[in-house]
Structures are given as C-alpha cells and as structure tokens.
Design an enzyme around this catalytic site. Structure first.
Site, PDB file in Angstrom:
ATOM      1  N   SER A 175       8.872   8.879  -8.127  1.00  0.00           N
ATOM      2  CA  SER A 175       8.901  10.218  -7.584  1.00  0.00           C
ATOM      3  C   SER A 175      10.307  10.728  -7.263  1.00  0.00           C
ATOM      4  O   SER A 175      10.496  11.905  -7.001  1.00  0.00           O
ATOM      5  CB  SER A 175       8.040  10.279  -6.320  1.00  0.00           C
ATOM      6  OG  SER A 175       8.635   9.558  -5.246  1.00  0.00           O
ATOM      7  N   SER A 200       9.234   4.403  -7.195  1.00  0.00           N
ATOM      8  CA  SER A 200       9.808   5.744  -7.182  1.00  0.00           C
ATOM      9  C   SER A 200      11.316   5.800  -7.389  1.00  0.00           C
ATOM     10  O   SER A 200      11.854   6.859  -7.698  1.00  0.00           O
ATOM     11  CB  SER A 200       9.454   6.447  -5.876  1.00  0.00           C
ATOM     12  OG  SER A 200       8.062   6.639  -5.784  1.00  0.00           O
ATOM     13  N   LYS A 211      16.929  13.294  -1.278  1.00  0.00           N
ATOM     14  CA  LYS A 211      15.552  13.510  -1.725  1.00  0.00           C
ATOM     15  C   LYS A 211      14.838  14.394  -0.714  1.00  0.00           C
ATOM     16  O   LYS A 211      15.001  14.228   0.496  1.00  0.00           O
ATOM     17  CB  LYS A 211      14.836  12.166  -1.890  1.00  0.00           C
ATOM     18  CG  LYS A 211      13.442  12.293  -2.506  1.00  0.00           C
ATOM     19  CD  LYS A 211      12.833  10.921  -2.764  1.00  0.00           C
ATOM     20  CE  LYS A 211      11.428  11.037  -3.330  1.00  0.00           C
ATOM     21  NZ  LYS A 211      10.822   9.724  -3.578  1.00  0.00           N
TER      22      LYS A 211
END
Length: 188
Positions: A157, A181, A82
């Site tokens: 996210s 997320s 990420k």
C-alpha cells in the site's frame, strides 16, 4: 549532479560542505513533483509553501551554528510522508475520501521524530485507501503509477512513497508494512 537524485547521505554531505542550500534541494524536488506527479500521482498533498519556508529556516540555522547539524542530522532534507501518518496542520487522508478534509492537531511519532531531526515534509504520499491493497490502485485519490512503466502497478500500500523516491520527487519517504506494503513496492 541533480539535487533531487541525491541520497540522504549525499544531501547531508553537500549541505554541510555548502555545495548547495536546503532551499535549492527542496526547489529541485518540487520542480520534479510539478513535472511528474500529474502522471505518476505519487502525492495526494504537496506542501510547497511549508517546505520552502522550512528550507529557508534550515539554511538560516546552518549559518547560525555548526552544532545544529549534530542535533538535527536531517536538517533541510526533503522527505515524503505516507498519508496514513498524522501531520499537524497538514491534510491526512489515509487514501480515503472519508478523511478528505481531516487536518490533524498533532504529529504521529515518526513525523515528530523526523521534524526534530530537521527533515522537511515535502508532501503526503498516495496509498491504497486505509492501507488495504497491494497494488497502489485502490486510493480514492486515483491510482499511483509505476514510474518505470506506467502500464504496471507500483505495488502497495506504500505506493506513493515508493514512486516518489523512485522518480526522484523526494529523497526519502516513510511507509508502513503489515502485509508487504513496503516490500511489494520495493520489489516492483
């Protein structure tokens, strides 16, 4: 058997049994990234040259000693990270144009541990900017699409991480979870 569709355990077993090489595994993921990422937008940065070099190094290490596998259980396994985790020498944006040219001089702890375990960072996964968002639509680098239905959001996210794994562009990916997320993309 498509190499980019293996689980980590299947990849480890296949590498150990010499059914394929780390280079072949990474090349399969990179081919899928080239094919799918223009539409899905799971990656902000793809580390093609670095990943290929690391795969060749992993293959040499496997030939040199069997003991290396005990010390590096993820040796040669391609993983997406990420884009809010710092990666030494690799652009880290947190999904924001504010950091579009930021290249860290150190690795985040999780990245350091993945590298020490032998994982290959194949790329940096898209995300809602600054991890503020729950849909995957709020990245300054464009929205991540749901690989199962591009008319739907993938959740966020950690949208790019989930989409990269679900679409077989990476065997695994890191994510973060403050308010759902990881849980949202996993359920979407």
């Amino acid at each position: 058997m498509k190499l980019n569709e293996l689980t980590i355990a299947e990849a480890q077993k296949g590498l150990k049994e010499k059914k394929f090489t780390s280079l072949e595994l990474v090349e399969a993921c990179l081919a899928e990234i080239k094919r799918k990422n223009p539409t899905i937008n799971a990656f902000i940065t793809v580390c093609e040259n670095e990943a290929l070099t690391q795969a060749e190094e992993a293959d040499r290490a496997r030939r040199d000693t069997e003991d290396v596998i005990r010390k590096k259980p993820l040796l040669g396994v391609p993983i997406a990270v990420k884009d809010n985790f710092c990666t030494k020498g690799i652009k880290t944006t947190a999904g924001s144009n504010v950091l579009k040219n930021f290249i860290p001089v150190y690795d985040a702890t999780v990245v350091d541990k993945l590298k020490k375990a032998g994982a290959i960072i194949i790329g940096k996964a898209n995300m809602d900017a600054w991890a503020h968002g729950s849909s995957g639509e709020n990245s300054d680098f464009g929205p991540t699409k749901n690989p199962f239905d591009e008319s739907r959001v993938p959740g966020g996210s950690s949208s790019g991480s989930a989409a990269a794994v679900a679409s077989h562009m990476a065997l695994a990916a890191t994510g973060t979870d403050t308010g759902g997320s990881i849980r949202l993309p996993a359920s979407f």
